[in-house]
Design an enzyme around this catalytic site. Structure first.
Site, PDB file in Angstrom:
ATOM      1  N   ARG A 124       0.820  -1.209   0.000  1.00  0.00           N
ATOM      2  CA  ARG A 124       0.000   0.000   0.000  1.00  0.00           C
ATOM      3  C   ARG A 124       0.856   1.262   0.000  1.00  0.00           C
ATOM      4  O   ARG A 124       0.540   2.244  -0.670  1.00  0.00           O
ATOM      5  CB  ARG A 124      -0.926  -0.020   1.226  1.00  0.00           C
ATOM      6  CG  ARG A 124      -1.850   1.184   1.296  1.00  0.00           C
ATOM      7  CD  ARG A 124      -3.024   0.918   2.228  1.00  0.00           C
ATOM      8  NE  ARG A 124      -3.986   1.994   2.142  1.00  0.00           N
ATOM      9  CZ  ARG A 124      -4.206   2.874   3.112  1.00  0.00           C
ATOM     10  NH1 ARG A 124      -3.528   2.803   4.243  1.00  0.00           N
ATOM     11  NH2 ARG A 124      -5.105   3.816   2.956  1.00  0.00           N
ATOM     12  N   HIS A 130       0.690   4.316  -2.675  1.00  0.00           N
ATOM     13  CA  HIS A 130       0.488   5.720  -2.298  1.00  0.00           C
ATOM     14  C   HIS A 130       1.651   6.590  -2.760  1.00  0.00           C
ATOM     15  O   HIS A 130       1.460   7.741  -3.144  1.00  0.00           O
ATOM     16  CB  HIS A 130       0.298   5.846  -0.782  1.00  0.00           C
ATOM     17  CG  HIS A 130      -1.070   5.454  -0.324  1.00  0.00           C
ATOM     18  ND1 HIS A 130      -1.628   5.883   0.851  1.00  0.00           N
ATOM     19  CD2 HIS A 130      -2.005   4.662  -0.900  1.00  0.00           C
ATOM     20  CE1 HIS A 130      -2.859   5.382   0.976  1.00  0.00           C
ATOM     21  NE2 HIS A 130      -3.098   4.627  -0.059  1.00  0.00           N
ATOM     22  N   HIS A 152      -5.895  -5.865  -2.484  1.00  0.00           N
ATOM     23  CA  HIS A 152      -6.752  -6.006  -1.308  1.00  0.00           C
ATOM     24  C   HIS A 152      -6.965  -7.459  -0.906  1.00  0.00           C
ATOM     25  O   HIS A 152      -7.773  -7.743  -0.035  1.00  0.00           O
ATOM     26  CB  HIS A 152      -8.084  -5.284  -1.532  1.00  0.00           C
ATOM     27  CG  HIS A 152      -7.947  -3.788  -1.551  1.00  0.00           C
ATOM     28  ND1 HIS A 152      -8.978  -2.920  -1.793  1.00  0.00           N
ATOM     29  CD2 HIS A 152      -6.854  -3.000  -1.340  1.00  0.00           C
ATOM     30  CE1 HIS A 152      -8.546  -1.667  -1.736  1.00  0.00           C
ATOM     31  NE2 HIS A 152      -7.249  -1.690  -1.473  1.00  0.00           N
TER      32      HIS A 152
END
Ligand code: HEM
Ligand SMILES: *[C@@H]1O[C@H](CO)[C@@H](O)[C@H](O)[C@H]1NC(C)=O
Ligand SMILES: *[C@@H]1O[C@H](CO)[C@@H](O)[C@H](O)[C@H]1NC(C)=O
Ligand SMILES: *[C@@H]1O[C@H](CO)[C@@H](O)[C@H](O)[C@H]1NC(C)=O
Ligand SMILES: *[C@@H]1O[C@H](CO)[C@@H](O)[C@H](O)[C@H]1NC(C)=O
Ligand SMILES: *[C@@H]1O[C@H](CO)[C@@H](O)[C@H](O)[C@H]1NC(C)=O
Ligand SMILES: CC(=O)N[C@H]1CO[C@H](CO)[C@@H](O)[C@@H]1O
Length: 325
Positions: free
Chosen positions: A63, A67, A194
């Site tokens: 993640r 980002h 995810h």
């Protein structure tokens, strides 16, 4: 054109074409081969050491890399601390729960001992994301090209405007990825990230308690699953509790996420949104195949890892990942 001038033209094209390769700086396989031959092995070793005792690390790094890439490109800007007159990306709300910065710092320290000033923090993060996920398989799961350089700017406001929200619908998700030159296919494939990790209740509890402002549930959420989620997220305002995003196998990097999405058990509206478009739904179904998912994920990660990168003489090689030189 005489043969002589043809040769000259070809020579010029080849010469400058080559300069373009090495200087204009696209990312490359094993960029540090001569300047720091052990670089990739060091990143892997430190990452695996921590992954062995921290099963949450792969999700954190995957993640964090995402980002990083979505804000000013993959330039390590997510790693920078705020300063007296600047709030960094790190403090933006979507960044709550980003952790693992200490592991990045440890990797960077080792690399600075071995080859000072050579390996960028942006590359460390791209490699650590790959290596942490790969720990489960004890082999490298996708190729990471290197040669990124580090940015000098990190702004909270840019994180807020560039990182897609879990409340996005299909149209805004697609637009968010298109803004980074990523396709609908990349969107569906990378959403497969995810398959590991957790989400905080406040990012989806509107779907459980007050979907349209009438105390109702999101009809696109499986009711049985919704009851299970309500048992964990007891109120609409709970912003502390986390739940697994891929119910059943939250620590396993696999294609089970797509099974969940297909069963209306995608956690966020942004997960459920992948079923609201015909083409996207088709891709969800294709990615149920695990080997297919792994192959596609590697290719999409490569495209995400190349978003707006700084190369050549742009940016800098930070000495410490949390602060610009
Ligand atoms: C498509 C748009 C996306 C949206 C709207 C989105 C949104 C979110 C949200 C809200 C969370 C929960 C954060 C928390 O509560 O702490 C999360 C977690 C996560 N996301 Fe995404 N995400 C997206 C795409 C991606 C991509 C492209 C990747 C990587 C390839 C990714 C990897 C992860 C991982 C691994 C976690 C778990 C983090 C943890 O366990 O701490 N996401 N995402
Ligand atoms: C990385 O770990 C392997 C296996 O433990 C070890 O053989 C190797 O020497 C380590 N490499 C570096 C550069 O630390
Ligand atoms: C998606 O969200 C955007 C922004 O909130 C909104 O303008 C648009 O109407 C929505 N699209 C659909 C199909 O719901
Ligand atoms: C995409 O980029 C445009 C132009 O910068 C911006 O106005 C828009 O909000 C972005 N859309 C999304 C969903 O990020
Ligand atoms: C549900 O949403 C409506 C409309 O936004 C709001 O008036 C109401 O207070 C909300 N209910 C709860 C329990 O927050
Ligand atoms: C979570 O909610 C509490 C109580 O409403 C609030 O004080 C806190 O700032 C919130 N935390 C975050 C990260 O939004
Ligand atoms: C790692 C980090 O800096 N996280 C911050 C993300 O944003 C929240 C809310 O603004 C901060 O409290 C965290 O410290």
């Amino acid at each position: 054109m005489s043969n002589m001038s043809l040769v000259l033209v070809i020579t010029i094209v080849v010469f400058f074409g080559h300069i373009g390769d090495s200087e204009g700086g696209d990312l490359r396989k094993n960029f540090y081969k001569s300047a720091c031959p052990l670089a990739e092995e060091i990143v892997k070793n430190v990452t695996w050491k921590h992954a062995a005792s921290n099963s949450a690390l792969p999700a954190k790094f995957l993640r964090m890399h995402f980002h990083d890439c979505f804000v000013r490109g993959c330039d390590g800007s997510v790693l920078l601390d705020s300063t007296a007159n600047n709030k960094a990306e790190k403090v933006a709300v979507p960044n709550q729960s980003l952790t693992g910065f200490d592991v990045i710092d440890e990797i960077k320290e080792k690399l600075e001992e071995t080859c000072p000033g050579v390996v960028s923090c942006a590359d460390i993060l791209a490699l650590a994301a790959r290596d942490s996920v790969s720990f489960q398989f004890k082999k490298s799961m996708w190729e990471v090209l290197t040669g990124r350089r580090d940015g000098r700017i990190s702004r909270e406001s840019e994180a807020l405007s560039n990182i897609p929200s879990p409340f996005f619908n299909f149209t805004t998700l697609k637009q968010s990825f298109a803004n980074k030159s990523l396709t609908l296919h990349d969107l569906v494939v990378l959403s497969g990230g995810h398959t590991i990790g957790v989400g905080h209740c406040n990012f989806f509890s509107n779907r459980l308690y007050n979907f349209t402002g009438k105390g109702d549930q999101d009809p696109s959420l499986d009711p049985t699953y919704a009851s299970q989620l309500k048992a964990q997220c007891k109120t609409l305002s709970d912003n502390a509790t986390t739940v697994a995003m891929d119910p059943g196998s939250p620590l396993s990097f696999d294609s089970h996420y797509y099974k969940a999405v297909n069963r209306k058990q995608g956690l966020f509206q942004s997960d459920a949104a992948l079923l609201t478009n015909l083409e996207s739904r088709k891709i969800v179904n294709e990615l149920l195949d695990q080997d297919g998912f792994f192959t596609e994920f590697g290719q999409s990660m490569k495209r995400m890892g190349a978003v707006e990168v700084l190369t050549g003489s742009n940016g800098e090689i930070r000495k410490k990942c949390n602060v610009i030189n």
